[in-house]
Write a protein that holds these residues in place. Sequence first.
Motif, mmCIF file in Angstrom:
data_model
loop_
_atom_site.group_PDB
_atom_site.id
_atom_site.type_symbol
_atom_site.label_atom_id
_atom_site.label_comp_id
_atom_site.label_asym_id
_atom_site.label_seq_id
_atom_site.Cartn_x
_atom_site.Cartn_y
_atom_site.Cartn_z
ATOM 1 N N MET A 40 -7.134 -4.466 19.478
ATOM 2 C CA MET A 40 -6.841 -4.189 20.884
ATOM 3 C C MET A 40 -6.072 -2.878 20.969
ATOM 4 O O MET A 40 -5.127 -2.668 20.210
ATOM 5 C CB MET A 40 -6.012 -5.327 21.486
ATOM 6 C CG MET A 40 -5.599 -5.087 22.925
ATOM 7 S SD MET A 40 -4.576 -6.441 23.541
ATOM 8 C CE MET A 40 -5.849 -7.454 24.248
ATOM 9 N N GLU A 41 -6.499 -2.004 21.877
ATOM 10 C CA GLU A 41 -5.832 -0.715 22.054
ATOM 11 C C GLU A 41 -5.056 -0.717 23.362
ATOM 12 O O GLU A 41 -5.610 -1.034 24.421
ATOM 13 C CB GLU A 41 -6.851 0.419 22.017
ATOM 14 C CG GLU A 41 -7.513 0.549 20.665
ATOM 15 C CD GLU A 41 -8.427 1.748 20.549
ATOM 16 O OE1 GLU A 41 -8.368 2.645 21.415
ATOM 17 O OE2 GLU A 41 -9.196 1.783 19.581
ATOM 18 N N LEU A 42 -3.780 -0.362 23.268
ATOM 19 C CA LEU A 42 -2.882 -0.298 24.410
ATOM 20 C C LEU A 42 -2.262 1.092 24.476
ATOM 21 O O LEU A 42 -2.149 1.780 23.453
ATOM 22 C CB LEU A 42 -1.762 -1.338 24.279
ATOM 23 C CG LEU A 42 -2.181 -2.790 24.164
ATOM 24 C CD1 LEU A 42 -1.000 -3.643 23.721
ATOM 25 C CD2 LEU A 42 -2.731 -3.280 25.484
ATOM 26 N N ASP A 43 -1.843 1.468 25.664
ATOM 27 C CA ASP A 43 -1.098 2.712 25.841
ATOM 28 C C ASP A 43 0.228 2.369 26.494
ATOM 29 O O ASP A 43 0.322 1.442 27.313
ATOM 30 C CB ASP A 43 -1.880 3.694 26.710
ATOM 31 C CG ASP A 43 -3.119 4.207 26.008
ATOM 32 O OD1 ASP A 43 -2.964 4.865 24.965
ATOM 33 O OD2 ASP A 43 -4.235 3.940 26.487
ATOM 34 N N ALA A 44 1.254 3.115 26.132
ATOM 35 C CA ALA A 44 2.576 2.928 26.723
ATOM 36 C C ALA A 44 3.148 4.299 27.051
ATOM 37 O O ALA A 44 2.927 5.265 26.313
ATOM 38 C CB ALA A 44 3.494 2.182 25.768
ATOM 39 N N ALA A 45 3.863 4.372 28.169
ATOM 40 C CA ALA A 45 4.490 5.630 28.582
ATOM 41 C C ALA A 45 5.865 5.332 29.147
ATOM 42 O O ALA A 45 6.056 4.338 29.856
ATOM 43 C CB ALA A 45 3.630 6.338 29.625
ATOM 44 N N VAL A 46 6.816 6.193 28.824
ATOM 45 C CA VAL A 46 8.176 6.048 29.342
ATOM 46 C C VAL A 46 8.809 7.422 29.461
ATOM 47 O O VAL A 46 8.510 8.327 28.681
ATOM 48 C CB VAL A 46 9.043 5.133 28.425
ATOM 49 C CG1 VAL A 46 9.228 5.738 27.055
ATOM 50 C CG2 VAL A 46 10.389 4.823 29.067
ATOM 51 N N GLU A 47 9.660 7.585 30.454
ATOM 52 C CA GLU A 47 10.471 8.788 30.589
ATOM 53 C C GLU A 47 11.923 8.358 30.557
ATOM 54 O O GLU A 47 12.338 7.481 31.330
ATOM 55 C CB GLU A 47 10.164 9.533 31.881
ATOM 56 C CG GLU A 47 10.868 10.858 31.917
ATOM 57 C CD GLU A 47 10.217 11.858 32.855
ATOM 58 O OE1 GLU A 47 10.922 12.774 33.273
ATOM 59 O OE2 GLU A 47 9.024 11.718 33.151
ATOM 60 N N ILE A 48 12.679 8.933 29.630
ATOM 61 C CA ILE A 48 14.082 8.569 29.443
ATOM 62 C C ILE A 48 14.935 9.773 29.798
ATOM 63 O O ILE A 48 14.724 10.867 29.271
ATOM 64 C CB ILE A 48 14.343 8.153 27.978
ATOM 65 C CG1 ILE A 48 13.447 6.984 27.590
ATOM 66 C CG2 ILE A 48 15.809 7.809 27.764
ATOM 67 C CD1 ILE A 48 13.435 6.676 26.110
ATOM 68 N N ALA A 49 15.888 9.581 30.700
ATOM 69 C CA ALA A 49 16.808 10.647 31.100
ATOM 70 C C ALA A 49 18.187 10.323 30.552
ATOM 71 O O ALA A 49 18.594 9.157 30.511
ATOM 72 C CB ALA A 49 16.844 10.775 32.610
ATOM 73 N N GLY A 50 18.888 11.348 30.120
ATOM 74 C CA GLY A 50 20.228 11.129 29.595
ATOM 75 C C GLY A 50 20.952 12.434 29.393
ATOM 76 O O GLY A 50 20.611 13.454 30.003
ATOM 77 N N GLU A 51 21.950 12.384 28.505
ATOM 78 C CA GLU A 51 22.689 13.597 28.194
ATOM 79 C C GLU A 51 23.175 13.554 26.762
ATOM 80 O O GLU A 51 23.466 12.484 26.223
ATOM 81 C CB GLU A 51 23.866 13.793 29.155
ATOM 82 C CG GLU A 51 24.923 12.727 29.092
ATOM 83 C CD GLU A 51 26.024 12.931 30.104
ATOM 84 O OE1 GLU A 51 25.877 13.755 31.023
ATOM 85 O OE2 GLU A 51 27.049 12.259 29.967
ATOM 86 N N ALA A 52 23.203 14.731 26.162
ATOM 87 C CA ALA A 52 23.761 14.911 24.829
ATOM 88 C C ALA A 52 25.157 15.468 25.035
ATOM 89 O O ALA A 52 25.344 16.388 25.831
ATOM 90 C CB ALA A 52 22.898 15.881 24.024
ATOM 91 N N ALA A 53 26.153 14.910 24.353
ATOM 92 C CA ALA A 53 27.533 15.288 24.621
ATOM 93 C C ALA A 53 28.273 15.661 23.348
ATOM 94 O O ALA A 53 28.160 14.988 22.329
ATOM 95 C CB ALA A 53 28.258 14.142 25.309
ATOM 96 N N VAL A 54 29.049 16.751 23.440
ATOM 97 C CA VAL A 54 29.961 17.168 22.388
ATOM 98 C C VAL A 54 31.303 17.429 23.055
ATOM 99 O O VAL A 54 31.410 18.325 23.897
ATOM 100 C CB VAL A 54 29.484 18.449 21.670
ATOM 101 C CG1 VAL A 54 30.488 18.877 20.620
ATOM 102 C CG2 VAL A 54 28.116 18.260 21.073
ATOM 103 N N LEU A 55 32.285 16.621 22.711
ATOM 104 C CA LEU A 55 33.618 16.695 23.317
ATOM 105 C C LEU A 55 33.504 16.703 24.843
ATOM 106 O O LEU A 55 33.039 15.745 25.419
ATOM 107 C CB LEU A 55 34.380 17.908 22.778
ATOM 108 C CG LEU A 55 34.623 17.905 21.262
ATOM 109 C CD1 LEU A 55 35.258 19.214 20.825
ATOM 110 C CD2 LEU A 55 35.472 16.733 20.838
#
Length: 189
Positions: free
Chosen positions: A137-152
């Motif tokens: 069985m072939e499936l497709d998945a999609a997601v968009e993840i928003a965030g932030e990279a932080a240094v101090l």
Amino acid sequence: MGSASPPSRRRWSWGSALAGAATAAAAAVLVLCRPRDPRFELISISLSAFHFRPPAALDIGLTLTVHATNPNVVPVRYGPSTVSITYGGAHLGTAHLDAGGQPATSCRLLHLPARLDGVELAHRARSILSDVARRHMELDAAVEIAGEAAVLLWSRPFSVRIDSHITVDPVFLEVVEQENRSEMQLYLA
């Protein structure tokens, strides 16, 4: 015979040494700190709920175990996201990623609860049964993840879109093969 002139000598200076060291350090920081796409790999699928409610309601719950890797030298924080699961071009269900974070250069397992749409499963019953018989069985998945990279005190917002094409054995719910593509977008803070 001609007279040989003495080789020219350059004078060593602290200013030149500091400028060279600063240039080398800046180049190293650029190489090490360039943002890299996180990696996500579906490790396993397990059935968590299966309920049939007459006349035709079907509720199927799955748990997707995903191996997440943050290859960056800074920790990341991200908001909640919804993974869209499609089969044969039709929306089949969703999985939910809770808000969270991940330390720098780390790996971890995420357990994502998923729900499949019983009505859509019924519409695709013939194709699904054929795939079950073939155990492919072939499936497709999609997601968009928003965030932030932080240094101090500095943080940089980002968004990453991940598209996956996954082949599973629908009898044993085993991941047979997968292809993941990701694209990261950084935003100016």
